[in-house]
Scaffold this active site. Structure first.
Site, PDB file in Angstrom:
ATOM      1  N   ILE A   1    -131.849   3.683  15.391  1.00 20.56           N
ATOM      2  CA  ILE A   1    -131.153   4.393  16.468  1.00 20.56           C
ATOM      3  C   ILE A   1    -130.006   5.259  15.962  1.00 20.56           C
ATOM      4  O   ILE A   1    -129.916   6.450  16.271  1.00 20.56           O
ATOM      5  CB  ILE A   1    -130.626   3.351  17.493  1.00 20.56           C
ATOM      6  CG1 ILE A   1    -131.804   2.711  18.211  1.00 20.56           C
ATOM      7  CG2 ILE A   1    -129.657   4.002  18.492  1.00 20.56           C
ATOM      8  CD1 ILE A   1    -131.443   1.600  19.138  1.00 20.56           C
ATOM      9  N   ASP A   2    -129.128   4.653  15.150  1.00 19.67           N
ATOM     10  CA  ASP A   2    -127.860   5.320  14.814  1.00 19.67           C
ATOM     11  C   ASP A   2    -128.026   6.716  14.215  1.00 19.67           C
ATOM     12  O   ASP A   2    -127.281   7.633  14.577  1.00 19.67           O
ATOM     13  CB  ASP A   2    -127.027   4.445  13.857  1.00 19.67           C
ATOM     14  CG  ASP A   2    -126.750   3.079  14.446  1.00 19.67           C
ATOM     15  OD1 ASP A   2    -127.007   2.901  15.651  1.00 19.67           O
ATOM     16  OD2 ASP A   2    -126.295   2.193  13.711  1.00 19.67           O
TER      17      ASP A   2
ATOM     18  N   HIS B   1    -131.023  -2.912  16.455  1.00 17.45           N
ATOM     19  CA  HIS B   1    -130.251  -2.010  17.307  1.00 17.45           C
ATOM     20  C   HIS B   1    -129.556  -0.921  16.484  1.00 17.45           C
ATOM     21  O   HIS B   1    -128.831  -0.103  17.028  1.00 17.45           O
ATOM     22  CB  HIS B   1    -129.220  -2.836  18.092  1.00 17.45           C
ATOM     23  CG  HIS B   1    -128.437  -2.035  19.107  1.00 17.45           C
ATOM     24  ND1 HIS B   1    -128.914  -0.867  19.662  1.00 17.45           N
ATOM     25  CD2 HIS B   1    -127.232  -2.219  19.645  1.00 17.45           C
ATOM     26  CE1 HIS B   1    -128.018  -0.385  20.503  1.00 17.45           C
ATOM     27  NE2 HIS B   1    -126.980  -1.189  20.509  1.00 17.45           N
ATOM     28  N   CYS B   2    -129.744  -0.910  15.138  1.00 16.41           N
ATOM     29  CA  CYS B   2    -128.950   0.028  14.337  1.00 16.41           C
ATOM     30  C   CYS B   2    -129.794   1.083  13.637  1.00 16.41           C
ATOM     31  O   CYS B   2    -129.741   2.259  13.979  1.00 16.41           O
ATOM     32  CB  CYS B   2    -128.140  -0.745  13.297  1.00 16.41           C
ATOM     33  SG  CYS B   2    -126.906  -1.789  14.062  1.00 16.41           S
ATOM     34  N   ILE B   3    -130.579   0.643  12.630  1.00 11.87           N
ATOM     35  CA  ILE B   3    -131.212   1.610  11.729  1.00 11.87           C
ATOM     36  C   ILE B   3    -132.159   2.577  12.473  1.00 11.87           C
ATOM     37  O   ILE B   3    -132.147   3.767  12.179  1.00 11.87           O
ATOM     38  CB  ILE B   3    -131.955   0.884  10.567  1.00 11.87           C
ATOM     39  CG1 ILE B   3    -131.039  -0.159   9.908  1.00 11.87           C
ATOM     40  CG2 ILE B   3    -132.492   1.861   9.538  1.00 11.87           C
ATOM     41  CD1 ILE B   3    -129.848   0.390   9.174  1.00 11.87           C
TER      42      ILE B   3
END
Ligand code: NAD
Length: 440
Positions: free
Chosen positions: A284-285, A280-282
């Site tokens: 997307i952010d 959910h991070c790399i």
């Protein structure tokens, strides 16, 4: 503006509650981030109320059942039993809370624009039951400016002033699911407030339950810290994935190159190629950052380029599978391909953005028959494909096994003994030399 004495007494009252651990702590969003945080504050002696919109999660937690791999059910059960923690779907509990951490999802829309709907909905629900004296901390990863452009006006519209009547901060969450060493309590916590008083309150709050707090001068700095950390990873993974593509073209083993380069004791940090980004991070952010900087006319070129290269990796893996099958006299159409591991990374149960999903869909489109093994993911549903995890014996019946996630529980020796052909995207077969193995 409040008289100085009233401001000082609002500050002192909340400070006293936090220091004496009588402050009522609320955590909004009880997922991979929110639940571990709730547990830390409950273990530190606070009464914690978890708020989530999913009744099934709330009911499960109140029965002492955890839905997050890093949080044992026994821990939840013990804290529910001794009244340190309970969960609810009802935002009216905000009236009785002193602090609120917001840990709701921040996905991307199909257009790669930020989807702020979860934050907006949580903030509106909090605003309905807002009262002076609250400390509110946003933890969801987001673009710089979210706290002061989106949250602050919502609460100040109610007639209250940040730093005087209530305290508002941003604190990036750094949880690394499945990490055996660094968990919520021993990962330093960055916090920045709208005013110095907000930062001070945020720092005081976190230092009750976490080992180290790092205050920064404002919410925008704190928001940018998280984006720097994740953009750094995304770009370095993009670079090493490009290196893998180059090495493949030149017949060089990229894994050996990285291991040798990593012996340099300064100025080099190893990153490893793989089948593509997940979680959910790399993936997307960094797009939260590029979306925001575009508004000021600045193109985030590194992010776009790394996004492009990382996005190519599932296609490259599928090409490797196709070539490997062809070399063994088989066409991909009709071939049985067994995917070894589908979670987005080792030893966790999270499927979000996993490159395995793209690889499965691409192979299906080419006519391959897909099966998979993953002890962490018992079933998988995507775009008309519904699969159940099979034992690793299925790899032996396949024409090609593709290691997408290198879980530690897999028996790689047994895989080598039984499989006809192995495409290894993670260097999980590093210890073995065999003609059957095709490495990324
Ligand atoms: N998972 C990670 O490894 C990680 C690491 C660092 C930061 N983050 C960031 O933390 C944030 C949360 O991520 P996560 O992985 O915990 O997500 P998650 O999907 O696991 O959990 C989010 C929870 O929020 C709940 N929720 C959604 N809308 C809500 C609302 N309006 N009110 C109350 N609850 C609501 C959902 O039901 C869910 O239980 C995201 O911004 C993410 O980018 C995640």
């Amino acid at each position: 503006m409040q008289p100085a004495s009233k401001v000082a007494s609002t500050f002192a009252a909340l400070k006293e509650k936090i220091e004496s651990k009588t402050a009522r702590v609320g955590i909004v969003g009880l997922g991979y981030v929110g639940l571990p945080l709730a547990m830390e504050f409950a273990k530190a002696g606070f009464h914690v109320t978890g708020i989530d919109v999913q009744p099934a999660k709330v009911d499960g937690l109140n029965r002492g059942e955890s839905h997050v791999q890093d949080v044992p059910s026994e821990e939840v059960a013990a804290l529910v039993r001794n009244k340190g923690f309970h969960a609810t779907t009802d935002f009216s509990v905000v009236r009785d809370l002193d602090t609120i951490n917001i840990c709701v999802p921040t996905p991307l829309r199909k257009t790669k624009d930020p989807d702020m709907s979860f934050i907006v909905s949580a903030v509106e629900a909090i605003a309905k039951h807002f009262h002076p004296g609250l400390l509110i901390i946003l933890e969801s990863t987001t673009y710089p400016g979210t706290t002061d452009e989106l949250l602050l006006p919502t609460f100040e519209k109610l007639g209250y002033k940040a730093g005087e009547d209530f305290f508002l901060c941003f604190s990036p969450e750094r949880v690394d699911p499945g990490n055996p060493v660094y968990q919520t309590h021993n990962t330093p916590k960055v916090v920045g407030g709208i005013t110095p008083a907000c930062t001070e309150m945020g720092k005081l709050f976190f230092s009750q339950a976490l080992d180290k707090v790092v205050p920064v001068s404002n919410t925008r700095v704190a928001e940018m810290v998280k984006l720097l950390e994740n953009t750094f990873r995304m770009i370095n993974i993009g670079l090493v994935n490009e290196m893998a593509l180059m090495c493949d073209g030149m017949g060089i083993n990229v894994w050996e190159v990285i291991d040798a380069a990593a012996t340099k004791p300064f100025g080099f940090m190893p990153f490893y190629p793989g089948p593509g980004l997940g979680g959910h991070c790399i993936p997307i952010d960094p797009f939260y950052l590029s979306w925001k900087t575009k508004q000021s006319g600045i193109e985030a070129r590194f992010i776009d380029l790394a996004g492009y290269i990382n996005g190519k990796m599932p296609h490259f893996v599928v090409e490797k599978v196709q070539d490997a099958l062809n070399e063994h006299g088989k066409a991909v159409k009709g071939a049985r391909v067994h995917i070894v591991g589908v979670a987005y990374k080792r030893n966790i149960d999270d499927l979000r953005e996993s490159p395995a999903l793209d690889i499965i869909l691409l192979l299906k489109k080419l006519g391959a028959k897909i099966s998979y093994s993953d002890p962490y993911v018992p079933e998988l549903k995507l775009d008309g494909v519904s699969l159940t995890s099979e034992s690793m014996e299925a790899a032996a019946k396949s024409d090609c096994a593709v290691i997408v996630t290198d879980h530690s529980d897999f028996d790689y020796q047994a895989l080598l003994d039984s499989a006809r052909l192995i495409v290894d995207t993670r260097n999980a077969m590093k210890a073995f030399q065999s003609e059957k193995i095709v490495r990324l």
